[in-house]
Design a protein around this motif. Structure first.
Motif, PDB file in Angstrom:
ATOM      1  N   ASN A  35       0.866  -1.182   0.000  1.00 36.79           N
ATOM      2  CA  ASN A  35       0.000   0.000   0.000  1.00 36.79           C
ATOM      3  C   ASN A  35       0.904   1.234   0.000  1.00 36.79           C
ATOM      4  OD1 ASN A  35      -1.647   2.223   0.824  1.00 36.79           O
ATOM      5  ND2 ASN A  35      -3.202   0.726   1.395  1.00 36.79           N
ATOM      6  N   ARG A  38      -1.836   7.097   1.047  1.00 32.71           N
ATOM      7  CA  ARG A  38      -3.258   7.442   1.173  1.00 32.71           C
ATOM      8  C   ARG A  38      -3.718   8.470   0.126  1.00 32.71           C
ATOM      9  NH1 ARG A  38      -2.601   3.753   3.967  1.00 32.71           N
ATOM     10  NH2 ARG A  38      -2.954   3.516   6.193  1.00 32.71           N
ATOM     11  N   VAL A  49      -9.894   2.996   2.897  1.00 35.11           N
ATOM     12  CA  VAL A  49      -8.571   3.581   3.146  1.00 35.11           C
ATOM     13  C   VAL A  49      -8.691   5.047   3.587  1.00 35.11           C
ATOM     14  CG1 VAL A  49      -6.317   4.008   2.041  1.00 35.11           C
ATOM     15  CG2 VAL A  49      -7.655   2.056   1.348  1.00 35.11           C
ATOM     16  N   SER A 263       0.136  -7.970   3.663  1.00 33.40           N
ATOM     17  CA  SER A 263      -0.071  -6.565   3.322  1.00 33.40           C
ATOM     18  C   SER A 263       0.996  -5.697   4.002  1.00 33.40           C
ATOM     19  CB  SER A 263      -1.483  -6.177   3.805  1.00 33.40           C
ATOM     20  OG  SER A 263      -1.636  -4.792   3.899  1.00 33.40           O
ATOM     21  N   GLY A 265       2.039  -1.814   4.915  1.00 29.93           N
ATOM     22  CA  GLY A 265       1.576  -0.428   5.000  1.00 29.93           C
ATOM     23  C   GLY A 265       2.617   0.533   4.448  1.00 29.93           C
ATOM     24  N   TYR A 266       2.212   1.768   4.189  1.00 23.56           N
ATOM     25  CA  TYR A 266       3.155   2.747   3.631  1.00 23.56           C
ATOM     26  C   TYR A 266       4.320   3.010   4.585  1.00 23.56           C
ATOM     27  CZ  TYR A 266       1.183   6.311   6.676  1.00 23.56           C
ATOM     28  OH  TYR A 266       0.792   7.029   7.781  1.00 23.56           O
ATOM     29  N   ARG A 269       4.909  -1.332   8.075  1.00 21.75           N
ATOM     30  CA  ARG A 269       4.358  -2.325   8.995  1.00 21.75           C
ATOM     31  C   ARG A 269       3.603  -3.409   8.221  1.00 21.75           C
ATOM     32  NH1 ARG A 269       0.859  -0.174  13.491  1.00 21.75           N
ATOM     33  NH2 ARG A 269       0.202   1.398  11.998  1.00 21.75           N
ATOM     34  N   ASP A 274      -5.351  -5.556   3.791  1.00 15.77           N
ATOM     35  CA  ASP A 274      -5.514  -4.103   3.752  1.00 15.77           C
ATOM     36  C   ASP A 274      -6.533  -3.625   4.800  1.00 15.77           C
ATOM     37  OD1 ASP A 274      -4.308  -2.066   2.201  1.00 15.77           O
ATOM     38  OD2 ASP A 274      -6.215  -1.639   1.216  1.00 15.77           O
ATOM     39  N   GLN A 277      -4.971  -3.540   8.101  1.00 10.35           N
ATOM     40  CA  GLN A 277      -4.068  -2.378   8.090  1.00 10.35           C
ATOM     41  C   GLN A 277      -4.836  -1.113   8.459  1.00 10.35           C
ATOM     42  OE1 GLN A 277      -1.634   0.128   4.778  1.00 10.35           O
ATOM     43  NE2 GLN A 277      -1.610  -2.072   4.500  1.00 10.35           N
ATOM     44  N   MET A 278      -6.014  -0.927   7.877  1.00 10.93           N
ATOM     45  CA  MET A 278      -6.777   0.292   8.157  1.00 10.93           C
ATOM     46  C   MET A 278      -7.283   0.323   9.597  1.00 10.93           C
ATOM     47  SD  MET A 278      -6.191   1.771   5.558  1.00 10.93           S
ATOM     48  CE  MET A 278      -5.128   0.868   4.430  1.00 10.93           C
ATOM     49  N   ASP A 280      -5.525  -0.914  11.970  1.00  7.96           N
ATOM     50  CA  ASP A 280      -4.304  -0.905  12.787  1.00  7.96           C
ATOM     51  C   ASP A 280      -4.170  -2.186  13.610  1.00  7.96           C
ATOM     52  OD1 ASP A 280      -1.995   0.491  13.150  1.00  7.96           O
ATOM     53  OD2 ASP A 280      -2.675   1.527  14.954  1.00  7.96           O
ATOM     54  N   GLU A 282      -2.199  -5.179  14.117  1.00  5.44           N
ATOM     55  CA  GLU A 282      -0.895  -5.737  13.766  1.00  5.44           C
ATOM     56  C   GLU A 282      -0.954  -7.267  13.735  1.00  5.44           C
ATOM     57  OE1 GLU A 282       1.544  -4.065  16.784  1.00  5.44           O
ATOM     58  OE2 GLU A 282       1.802  -2.176  15.704  1.00  5.44           O
TER      59      GLU A 282
END
Ligand code: SF4
Ligand code: SF4
Length: 326
Positions: A35, A38, A49, A263, A265-266, A269, A274, A277-278, A280, A282
């Protein structure tokens, strides 16, 4: 079992989840989904997202390099799945695609069609075709009014222009440049039957707009991000979750995308998907938590962090980045 026993970070605790779902594990890492940030040229109402033109988050160079290094070292990761926001707005997007293709990996780009109209991006169809990237393009509905209601005024017309440009370079014609459309409900209900909507969309887009595509997949709107906010604001959150829960289908479990995908993250992590990820959420257990710490042995069969939102993937025929699961 109640979600109260699920990992920390899950906000809602009122639902019961099937034990088999709670014990879900990955079976391999065949796809690395990166990813890139954003930023997006759109700000769709259902966006999980919460991307928009005003967001500024982008994957840093060191994280990009770490992702490419993981790809180089692990040939069993057959596919790089590039997403964001609009991934094309990342300054290293084209380099990332080229590098992965050079390594012989499949590259799948989640392309929103209208980004082609952004300055400097008009040649994206040629770029995609020359690198043989697979495109997965969101188009909520084949009717302009329905798509614009969810994505913003004029988005449908811009999407049709984007599809025509892709058809012109060979995408969506069944000859090696795959173009998949992604449809999702424009409201708080489950998606229609995938094959029926594919047939109707194919007929309508060809007849009205002279546009073709290879495949259409339907996805369920996940009860997170902007869509969850909208459900809350309109008093439909509980009703929507009830609907997903009633439609729970255990047959979807073997094919859930989190079983074969990881996945990134930017910020580097790692997450099961996804959506996690959104939220959070982990990785569970003693898994490495960043791409720099990537360890295939520890990640391939990791336990998956599930929650109430997973009911979106397991309802009805199921839902994933690849469409229906059963
Ligand atoms: S749904 Fe896709 S196109 Fe729409 S704002 Fe989100 S990332 Fe952008
Ligand atoms: S949201 Fe879907 S893909 Fe993500 S962990 Fe849950 S079931 Fe798996």
């Amino acid at each position: 079992m109640s979600l109260a026993a699920s990992p920390a970070g899950v906000q809602r605790t009122r639902r019961s989840l099937d034990k088999a779902l709670m014990q879900l594990r990955a079976e391999r890492v065949a796809t690395l989904q990166v990813n890139l940030g954003r930023i997006c040229n759109q700000a769709c109402r259902h966006c999980h997202v919460e991307a928009s033109p005003s967001r500024t988050e982008l994957m840093a160079d060191a994280v990009v390099d770490a992702c490419l290094s993981v790809l180089e070292r692990h040939p069993q990761i057959a596919t790089l799945d590039v997403t964001a926001g609009a991934p094309e707005l990342h300054p290293r997007f084209r380099e990332i695609v080229e590098h992965a293709r050079h390594l012989g990996r499949s590259v799948l780009v989640r392309h929103n069609l209208t980004v082609q109209a952004e300055p400097g991006h008009g040649d994206l169809p040629d770029f995609f075709a020359s690198r043989k990237a697979e495109l997965v393009c969101s188009l909520p509905h084949y009717l302009a009014e329905a798509t614009d209601r969810q994505r913003g005024p004029g988005v449908f017309a811009g999407s049709i222009r984007g599809l025509r440009a892709l058809n012109a370079v060979g995408y969506g014609r069944g000859d090696g440049l795959p173009l998949t459309l992604v449809a999702n409900p424009v409201g708080a209900f489950l998606p229609p039957h995938q094959e029926d909507l594919e047939r109707d969309t194919r007929e309508h887009l060809k007849r009205q707009h002279d546009v073709t595509f290879d495949r259409l997949i339907v996805i369920t709107n996940m009860p997170i991000g902007r869509f969850a906010d909208w459900l809350e604001r309109t008093g439909q959150y509980d009703e929507y979750l009830d609907r997903l829960e009633r439609a729970y289908n255990r047959q979807t479990l073997p094919n859930l995308m989190c079983r074969t995908l990881l996945s990134v993250g930017y910020d580097g992590r790692l997450f099961d998907c996804d959506f996690n990820q959104m939220l959070d959420l982990e990785l569970a257990g003693r898994c490495p938590q960043t791409i720099e710490e990537f360890d295939m042995a520890a990640l391939a069969e990791r336990p998956i962090r599930v929650g109430e939102h997973c009911l979106g993937c397991t309802a009805g025929s199921g839902s994933s980045c690849g469409g229906a699961l059963t």
